[in-house]
Write a protein that holds these residues in place. Structure first.
Motif, PDB file in Angstrom:
ATOM      1  N   THR A 163      -0.223   4.944 -11.596  1.00  0.00           N
ATOM      2  CA  THR A 163       0.207   6.119 -11.398  1.00  0.00           C
ATOM      3  C   THR A 163       1.785   6.191 -10.914  1.00  0.00           C
ATOM      4  O   THR A 163       1.902   4.455 -10.038  1.00  0.00           O
ATOM      5  N   GLN A 164       3.292   6.198 -10.500  1.00  0.00           N
ATOM      6  CA  GLN A 164       4.178   6.117 -10.187  1.00  0.00           C
ATOM      7  C   GLN A 164       4.107   5.425  -8.440  1.00  0.00           C
ATOM      8  O   GLN A 164       4.301   4.550  -7.968  1.00  0.00           O
ATOM      9  N   SER A 165       3.539   6.046  -7.676  1.00  0.00           N
ATOM     10  CA  SER A 165       2.935   5.787  -6.133  1.00  0.00           C
ATOM     11  C   SER A 165       2.741   4.384  -6.263  1.00  0.00           C
ATOM     12  O   SER A 165       2.492   3.670  -5.419  1.00  0.00           O
ATOM     13  N   ALA A 166       1.793   3.832  -7.603  1.00  0.00           N
ATOM     14  CA  ALA A 166       0.721   2.708  -7.794  1.00  0.00           C
ATOM     15  C   ALA A 166       1.787   1.458  -6.974  1.00  0.00           C
ATOM     16  O   ALA A 166       2.338   0.525  -7.042  1.00  0.00           O
ATOM     17  N   VAL A 167       3.129   1.763  -8.799  1.00  0.00           N
ATOM     18  CA  VAL A 167       4.032   0.913  -9.102  1.00  0.00           C
ATOM     19  C   VAL A 167       4.870   0.385  -7.682  1.00  0.00           C
ATOM     20  O   VAL A 167       5.157  -0.475  -7.184  1.00  0.00           O
ATOM     21  N   SER A 168       5.052   1.894  -6.899  1.00  0.00           N
ATOM     22  CA  SER A 168       6.179   1.361  -5.671  1.00  0.00           C
ATOM     23  C   SER A 168       5.815   1.162  -5.266  1.00  0.00           C
ATOM     24  O   SER A 168       6.065   0.150  -3.516  1.00  0.00           O
ATOM     25  N   HIS A 169       3.978   1.142  -4.426  1.00  0.00           N
ATOM     26  CA  HIS A 169       3.385   0.841  -3.392  1.00  0.00           C
ATOM     27  C   HIS A 169       3.640  -0.622  -3.797  1.00  0.00           C
ATOM     28  O   HIS A 169       3.585  -2.081  -2.800  1.00  0.00           O
ATOM     29  N   ALA A 170       3.645  -1.667  -5.273  1.00  0.00           N
ATOM     30  CA  ALA A 170       3.344  -2.840  -5.427  1.00  0.00           C
ATOM     31  C   ALA A 170       5.059  -3.837  -5.577  1.00  0.00           C
ATOM     32  O   ALA A 170       4.941  -4.843  -4.782  1.00  0.00           O
ATOM     33  N   ILE A 171       5.737  -3.008  -5.412  1.00  0.00           N
ATOM     34  CA  ILE A 171       6.807  -3.331  -5.192  1.00  0.00           C
ATOM     35  C   ILE A 171       6.968  -3.282  -3.635  1.00  0.00           C
ATOM     36  O   ILE A 171       7.763  -4.530  -3.258  1.00  0.00           O
ATOM     37  N   SER A 172       7.170  -2.353  -3.078  1.00  0.00           N
ATOM     38  CA  SER A 172       7.110  -2.211  -1.751  1.00  0.00           C
ATOM     39  C   SER A 172       6.367  -3.546  -0.618  1.00  0.00           C
ATOM     40  O   SER A 172       6.865  -3.791   0.336  1.00  0.00           O
ATOM     41  N   ASN A 173       5.229  -4.089  -1.626  1.00  0.00           N
ATOM     42  CA  ASN A 173       4.602  -4.889  -0.947  1.00  0.00           C
ATOM     43  C   ASN A 173       4.838  -6.258  -1.052  1.00  0.00           C
ATOM     44  O   ASN A 173       4.772  -7.338  -0.378  1.00  0.00           O
ATOM     45  N   LEU A 174       5.865  -6.924  -2.137  1.00  0.00           N
ATOM     46  CA  LEU A 174       5.903  -7.321  -2.838  1.00  0.00           C
ATOM     47  C   LEU A 174       7.737  -7.499  -2.021  1.00  0.00           C
ATOM     48  O   LEU A 174       8.103  -9.115  -1.728  1.00  0.00           O
ATOM     49  N   GLU A 175       8.322  -6.007  -1.947  1.00  0.00           N
ATOM     50  CA  GLU A 175       9.736  -7.045  -0.034  1.00  0.00           C
ATOM     51  C   GLU A 175       8.725  -7.352   0.597  1.00  0.00           C
ATOM     52  O   GLU A 175       9.791  -8.607   1.133  1.00  0.00           O
TER      53      GLU A 175
END
Length: 288
Positions: free
Chosen positions: A28-40
Motif C-alpha cells: 500500500t502507499q501507506s506502507a511505502v511511505s512508512h518505510a521511507i519515513s523510518n529510513l529517514e
C-alpha cells in the motif's frame, strides 16, 4: 536498517512515486511511505521531497542512493551464489541497451537465454551510451551494451564491429558511388545524431576533420532514416541500425572505412546470473 527499506526506496526513485512503487511491490502507499519515513529517521535526514508533482531526491538522498543500490546488488549476488551452490539458476539481470541492439539482437538473445535459464528474470533499461555508463556506475544496472572506447572502470567484453555507412536518397547524385568522400559530405545538408546520444559519427568526423553542414539533429535513428528517405539530407549511421533492403535509400561506404565496436560492460564483481547472460550474448554473437 533493512534490505527491504532499501528496495522500497530505490523503487520509489526508479518509478518516480510512492503509489507506483507500491503497485510494483504489492504494497500500500501507506506502507511505502512508512518505510521511507523510518529510513529517514534512521539516517537522521530527509531523503525525498514530496509534492503534488511527485517526488524529488534531496542532496542527501542523491548521495546515499548509490550505496543503497550497491548493497542491493551485493545482496542479489549473494542470493544468486547461494542458489548456485544448491544447483539452482535464479535471479534478476538488469541490462542497459541502446536501440539498435534492442531491435536486432535482444529478441533472439532473450529467447535463447530464457530457454536455458527460465528462472532468471531479465529487466531492460534503454538509453544512449552516456546513460548506460552512468547507470552501470551508480548500480542501476548489472551490465550494459556500450561502444568502445568506454569507461576504464568497467570490465568490457568486445562483441562485434559494426560498419558506419552514409545513407543518401536513391535518386541522389552520389547514389551511384560505392563510397562517399568526406568533402562531398560537407557539401550536403546533413542530418546528425543529437548530442548526448550515440556519438560515433561525431567521433569519426573529429578524427578526419570533417565539418558537415548540419540541417537537423535527431536522437532517433529511425527518424533519421525517414528524413533521408524524404530527401531532407544525408546522414551516417551504423549498419546494424539500417534495414537490409532500405526502401528509397542507397548505402555508401565512407572514404575512410570506419566502424563502431560494440561490447558489453559490467562492474568487476558479477553475479552468477549476469555471467550466464553475458556468456549467452557472446555465444549468440559468435554464431551470427
Amino acid at each position: 536498517m533493512t534490505i527491504t527499506r532499501f528496495e522500497i526506496f530505490t523503487k520509489v526513485v526508479e518509478l518516480g512515486g510512492l503509489t507506483r512503487a507500491g503497485d510494483a511491490l504489492n504494497l500500500t502507499q501507506s506502507a511505502v511511505s512508512h518505510a521511507i519515513s523510518n529510513l529517514e529517521k534512521e539516517f537522521g535526514f530527509p531523503l525525498l521531497i514530496r509534492n503534488r508533482g511527485g517526488i524529488t531526491l534531496t542532496n542527501e538522498g542523491e548521495r546515499t542512493l548509490r550505496y543503497m543500490r550497491e548493497i542491493l546488488q551485493m545482496n542479489e549476488q549473494l542470493q544468486q551464489e547461494i542458489a548456485s551452490i544448491h544447483g539452482l539458476e535464479v535471479g534478476t539481470v538488469r541490462i542497459g541497451t541502446f536501440t539498435s541492439v534492442s531491435t536486432n539482437w535482444l529478441p533472439d538473445i532473450i529467447k535463447q537465454f530464457q530457454q536455458s535459464f527460465p528462472s532468471i528474470r531479465l529487466k531492460l533499461f534503454e538509453g544512449n551510451y552516456h546513460e548506460i555508463e552512468s547507470w552501470l556506475a551508480n548500480g542501476k544496472i548489472d551490465c550494459g551494451f556500450v561502444t568502445l572506447p568506454s569507461n576504464d572502470a568497467f570490465h568490457i567484453v568486445p562483441l562485434k564491429t559494426d560498419r558506419m555507412l552514409c545513407i543518401v536518397p536513391e535518386n541522389h547524385p552520389y547514389a551511384h558511388q560505392e563510397r562517399i568522400m568526406f568533402k562531398q559530405i560537407e557539401q550536403e545538408p546533413f542530418i546528425m545524431q543529437k548530442v548526448g546520444g550515440n556519438n560515433d559519427v561525431r567521433r569519426i568526423f573529429d578524427e578526419y576533420q570533417v565539418q558537415p553542414s548540419i540541417t537537423y539533429e535527431l536522437a532517433d535513428d529511425h527518424a533519421i532514416v525517414s528524413m533521408v528517405q524524404n530527401q531532407l539530407g544525408i546522414s551516417v549511421l551504423p549498419e546494424l541500425v539500417l534495414p537490409s533492403k532500405p526502401e528509397g535509400l542507397r548505402l555508401l561506404g565512407l572514404e575512410k572505412e570506419s566502424f563502431r565496436l560494440i561490447g558489453i560492460a559490467t562492474s568487476v564483481q558479477m553475479a552468477p546470473a549476469t555471467k550466464r547472460f553475458i556468456d549467452c550474448v557472446k555465444t549468440w554473437v559468435d554464431q551470427t
